[in-house]
Design a protein around this motif. Structure first.
Motif, mmCIF file in Angstrom:
data_model
loop_
_atom_site.group_PDB
_atom_site.id
_atom_site.type_symbol
_atom_site.label_atom_id
_atom_site.label_comp_id
_atom_site.label_asym_id
_atom_site.label_seq_id
_atom_site.Cartn_x
_atom_site.Cartn_y
_atom_site.Cartn_z
ATOM 1 N N SER A 85 0.909 -1.150 -0.108
ATOM 2 C CA SER A 85 0.020 0.118 -0.017
ATOM 3 C C SER A 85 0.754 1.225 -0.019
ATOM 4 O O SER A 85 1.865 1.021 -0.257
ATOM 5 N N GLU A 86 0.287 2.466 0.181
ATOM 6 C CA GLU A 86 1.099 3.684 0.076
ATOM 7 C C GLU A 86 2.221 3.724 1.171
ATOM 8 O O GLU A 86 3.097 4.554 1.077
ATOM 9 N N ILE A 87 2.068 2.803 2.357
ATOM 10 C CA ILE A 87 3.086 2.954 3.188
ATOM 11 C C ILE A 87 4.437 2.541 3.013
ATOM 12 O O ILE A 87 5.471 2.985 3.491
ATOM 13 N N SER A 93 6.295 1.374 -3.581
ATOM 14 C CA SER A 93 5.129 1.729 -4.076
ATOM 15 C C SER A 93 4.345 2.992 -4.194
ATOM 16 O O SER A 93 3.939 3.527 -5.160
ATOM 17 N N ARG A 94 4.807 3.835 -3.068
ATOM 18 C CA ARG A 94 4.327 5.220 -2.949
ATOM 19 C C ARG A 94 4.973 6.225 -4.117
ATOM 20 O O ARG A 94 4.133 6.940 -4.489
ATOM 21 N N ARG A 126 6.723 5.173 -6.796
ATOM 22 C CA ARG A 126 6.890 4.720 -8.295
ATOM 23 C C ARG A 126 5.394 4.405 -8.729
ATOM 24 O O ARG A 126 5.113 4.354 -10.085
ATOM 25 N N ILE A 127 4.275 4.365 -7.743
ATOM 26 C CA ILE A 127 2.964 4.232 -8.350
ATOM 27 C C ILE A 127 2.086 5.151 -7.770
ATOM 28 O O ILE A 127 1.387 6.003 -8.468
ATOM 29 N N TYR A 128 1.726 5.191 -6.447
ATOM 30 C CA TYR A 128 0.635 5.956 -5.788
ATOM 31 C C TYR A 128 0.761 7.653 -5.835
ATOM 32 O O TYR A 128 -0.303 8.269 -6.458
ATOM 33 N N GLN A 129 2.067 7.941 -6.046
ATOM 34 C CA GLN A 129 2.130 9.655 -6.218
ATOM 35 C C GLN A 129 1.537 10.071 -7.696
ATOM 36 O O GLN A 129 1.227 11.187 -7.788
ATOM 37 N N LEU A 177 -0.388 -5.802 -2.510
ATOM 38 C CA LEU A 177 -0.189 -7.190 -2.069
ATOM 39 C C LEU A 177 -0.202 -7.265 -0.400
ATOM 40 O O LEU A 177 -0.759 -7.536 0.125
ATOM 41 N N PHE A 178 0.535 -6.240 0.131
ATOM 42 C CA PHE A 178 0.876 -6.149 1.525
ATOM 43 C C PHE A 178 0.408 -4.698 1.876
ATOM 44 O O PHE A 178 0.723 -3.804 1.247
#
Length: 380
Positions: free
Chosen positions: A11-13, A17-18, A20-23, A40-41
């Motif tokens: 997740s964003e935590i 992922s934060r 490379r993806i979420y932002q 996934l996690f």
């Protein structure tokens, strides 16, 4: 409207992922892409990594992984129509590629990588096979690109970037306020708890520096450092406070060993420091060499002697800190910002979905036309 479905590691935590993806999600949506993320996690993943004793952590992680794998299997079955699938790393860590193979038969699949996962246990064969069956790979730096091009049909370099509307200098940056020799100079480090040994490798330098200056080492992480003899200011990492915690430092540090794993890193903490206006000293490893123009927007140091010399110089010279910090901000805003790379990533996704050749995209954006260190020095 083009639909992109992400299967992220966390997740964003999770920082990978934060960043490379979420932002990117608001920017991609503003570019006309419909995007959804299936992590996934969740937050429990990082808490489990710190469980002690070790056997308790291993058992807890096994149970957690089983539950999250079932959830991911459900997400795959319910995926529905999509123009592009982006997999961060892999779908099921340490398992085979059956899920990825089935997915690649139905969709165009892109593998997203920002570290050398292929160096980790049981992945030296899995990642090459995953890259071969994908429609392309998006990687965070040239080191990863060199590896990926041995297996993937198409590779595009998209550097890890920061949101410069969020990471920005204070109105009156603290590094311009410290003028008295008696003032405490705060040296900052931010990172995951299991990477704190990188900072601890600087202990002899910091101890020597503490004898010459009044310093405080601010550690923004999930784990306290072991820095005997050093005044350490530990700040528990929180999304809401990380920017302020960095803005109120004077100098940033990013020590790394010169090994294959470190050379694949994407320089995130370096960009975070630079974006808020901190003059930074970093190891000359991997992408750090591309980001820093020596003596212009930061410094590189490969030995303890060099680390002390450059930190000592910054501690002594407030005007130099301000000059280097302003050049650092300019570098990030112009070359490594979300505002610059958001539209470019949308263009990359469209190119993959349409089956276009990514070579032109890579030549235009992914390092070939980024200013060289000498060019950047001339510009500044």
């Amino acid at each position: 409207m083009m639909k992109v479905l992400y299967f992220s590691k966390t997740s964003e935590i999770g920082p990978s992922s934060r960043y490379r993806i979420y932002q990117y999600l608001p920017s991609l949506r503003s570019q006309g892409l419909e995007v959804a993320v299936r992590p996934l996690f969740g937050p429990a993943y990082f808490w489990l990594l710190q469980l002690r004793p070790l056997w308790v952590g291993v058992c807890a992680k096994a149970v957690y992984a089983f539950a999250t794998f079932l959830s991911r299997a459900s997400d795959l079955l319910l995926a529905g129509p999509a123009d592009l699938i982006v997999i961060e790393g892999q779908l099921f860590p340490y398992l085979g590629l059956m899920a990825e193979r089935l997915l690649a038969r139905r969709y165009k699949v892109v593998v997203e990588m920002d570290d050398a996962i292929y160096l980790t246990y049981r992945h030296d064969r899995k990642i090459p096979d995953l890259l071969r069956l994908s429609s392309g790979a998006i990687v965070g730096n040239r080191t990863l690109a060199t590896y990926a091009r041995s297996f993937a049909s198409q590779v595009c370099v998209v550097p890890t970037v920061v949101d410069t509307d969020r990471f920005r200098p204070l109105g009156m940056p603290k590094h311009t306020q410290c003028r008295s020799a008696s003032d405490v100079i705060t040296i900052g480090w931010i990172g995951l708890g299991y990477n704190i040994f990188y900072l601890e490798s600087l202990l002899p330098v910091l101890q020597k520096l503490a004898r010459a200056h009044s310093i405080c080492v601010r550690v923004i992480s999930s784990r306290q450092p072991n820095l005997p003899g050093i005044h350490a200011d530990f700040r528990q990492w929180q999304y809401e406070t990380e920017v302020t915690d960095l803005q109120t430092c004077h100098i940033g540090v990013m020590p790394l060993p010169d090994d294959e794993w470190a050379r694949s890193k994407c320089g995130l903490k370096l960009l975070q420091y630079m974006a808020v206006g901190l003059p930074t000293v970093a190891s000359p490893v991997g992408v750090n060499r591309e980001i820093i123009s020596e003596g212009v927007n930061g410094y590189l140091a490969s030995t303890h002697e060099m680390w002390f010399e450059k930190l000592d110089r910054l501690c002594r010279d407030v005007e130099l800190r301000g000059l280097v910090g302003r050049a650092a901000v300019q570098t990030v805003v112009q070359e490594y910002s979300l505002q610059v790379w958001g539209p470019r990533l949308a263009e990359c996704y469209r190119a993959v979905a349409e089956g276009a050749d990514l070579a032109g995209f890579s030549q235009t954006y992914s390092g070939a036309t980024l200013p060289s260190r000498r060019q950047k020095s001339a510009q500044l």
